[in-house]
Design an enzyme around this catalytic site. Structure first.
Site, mmCIF file in Angstrom:
data_model
loop_
_atom_site.group_PDB
_atom_site.id
_atom_site.type_symbol
_atom_site.label_atom_id
_atom_site.label_comp_id
_atom_site.label_asym_id
_atom_site.label_seq_id
_atom_site.Cartn_x
_atom_site.Cartn_y
_atom_site.Cartn_z
ATOM 1 N N TYR A 183 -8.742 36.470 34.466
ATOM 2 C CA TYR A 183 -9.658 36.543 33.318
ATOM 3 C C TYR A 183 -9.354 37.784 32.480
ATOM 4 O O TYR A 183 -9.312 37.711 31.246
ATOM 5 C CB TYR A 183 -11.101 36.570 33.818
ATOM 6 C CG TYR A 183 -12.141 36.517 32.722
ATOM 7 C CD1 TYR A 183 -12.472 35.316 32.112
ATOM 8 C CD2 TYR A 183 -12.804 37.670 32.302
ATOM 9 C CE1 TYR A 183 -13.434 35.256 31.111
ATOM 10 C CE2 TYR A 183 -13.755 37.628 31.299
ATOM 11 C CZ TYR A 183 -14.074 36.416 30.714
ATOM 12 O OH TYR A 183 -15.013 36.371 29.709
ATOM 13 N N SER A 215 -14.017 40.293 25.826
ATOM 14 C CA SER A 215 -14.918 40.675 26.916
ATOM 15 C C SER A 215 -14.756 42.162 27.142
ATOM 16 O O SER A 215 -13.738 42.758 26.757
ATOM 17 C CB SER A 215 -14.565 39.910 28.191
ATOM 18 O OG SER A 215 -15.241 40.457 29.313
#
Length: 317
Positions: A176, A164
């Site tokens: 995350y 990401s």
């Protein structure tokens, strides 16, 4: 001097363009295993590679997701139920893949399965939520890779890990970000260790995209629930005004998510089919022209740009 420099830069990019356009031969004979194919990037990539003629082996979390995917693809595509948090499920999927690829080995592994459970500041996190994120996004990815690695090495194939842009620069969603920074580190080590076996490792770093994982209504509802369940001292420290402003910022960010998933799946496809895949693919205009350049700025300047519009907690000094 400047003309010569411009010519050299132009020739360099022309060479890169030419190298990246070279395609691997006999793609119709190659098997690719993709995790997280129930929806989102994995589902889109499975259908995209199937249309191109590759032999897609799709890992789905649910039978419903597998059935829906099979109804949208050719008979070449096969599905298997896979929970990347369970060792026995990974072992069973590996045996299933081994039976299908035989001596040819596995050309491509796309580690796409992921979750996003971050709905507030780091201090609001529950440890179980953090563990769940790491189990799926990082530990599961590592275990699937190591389990499939002998098959990939036999084919001198490709590993494509979905990271990401939050694995390049972290500014919210702490758990995350930790999982995606871990994916980046694991991929870098793996790429260097496997180069002598002919295995290539690539990372795809998407920006903001609209998938089931980033559904705005569900995200905002969970965010409110997280705030409501927060301990009293957290609510006193941050205050309701902070939460309301933070909620609005997150809502604006979600509204800006791109719906063009091809920007991501095209990167994945290139990593699997190009003779010379890239090490990193930044997918999306926000990733390429904002977040990646931002990651190279001095930390203090990047901090200012990222947080200048953030609200202040009630008990800020």
């Amino acid at each position: 001097m400047w003309l010569h420099l411009a010519v050299l830069v132009g020739l360099f990019y022309l060479l890169c363009w030419y190298r990246e356009r070279q395609v691997v031969s006999h793609l119709r004979d190659k098997f690719v295993f993709i995790t997280g194919c129930d929806s989102g990037f994995g589902n889109k990539l499975a259908r995209q590679l199937d249309l191109r003629g590759l032999r897609v082996l799709a890992g789905c979390l649910t039978e419903q997701g597998a059935k829906q995917l099979r109804s949208q693809t050719s008979d070449r595509l096969q599905t298997v139920i896979l929970d990347v948090t369970k060792t026995e499920s990974i072992a069973a999927a590996t045996e299933w893949v081994k039976e299908r690829v035989g001596d040819r080995g596995l050309w491509g592994l796309v580690n796409n399965a992921g979750v996003f459970h971050s709905h507030g500041c780091a201090e609001w996190l529950k440890m179980e939520t953090c563990r769940d994120t790491l189990r799926v996004n990082l530990i599961g990815l590592i275990e699937v890779t190591l389990s499939m690695l002998p098959l990939i090495r036999r084919a001198q194939g490709r590993i494509v890990n979905v990271s990401s842009i939050l694995g390049r620069i972290a500014f919210f969603a702490a758990d995350y970000c930790c999982s995606k920074y871990g994916v980046e580190a694991f991929s870098d080590v793996l790429r260097r260790e496997l180069q002598h076996f002919g295995v290539k490792v690539s990372m795809v770093e998407p920006g903001y995209f609209r998938t089931a994982m980033t559904d705005m209504q569900k995200f905002l509802e969970t965010m409110k629930q997280t705030w409501n369940e927060a301990p009293a001292h957290i609510k006193e420290t941050y205050g309701q005004k902070f939460f309301d402003a933070y909620h609005d910022i997150m809502k604006q960010g979600m509204m800006g998510c791109s719906t063009n998933l091809n920007l991501v799946t095209d990167c994945m496809e290139h990593a699997l089919t190009s003779v010379h895949p890239r090490t990193r693919y930044s997918a999306g205009w926000d990733a390429q022209f904002f977040f990646v350049p931002l990651s190279y700025l001095p930390t203090s300047l990047a901090d200012y740009i990222l947080t200048r519009s953030w609200p202040k907690p009630a008990q800020a000094v």
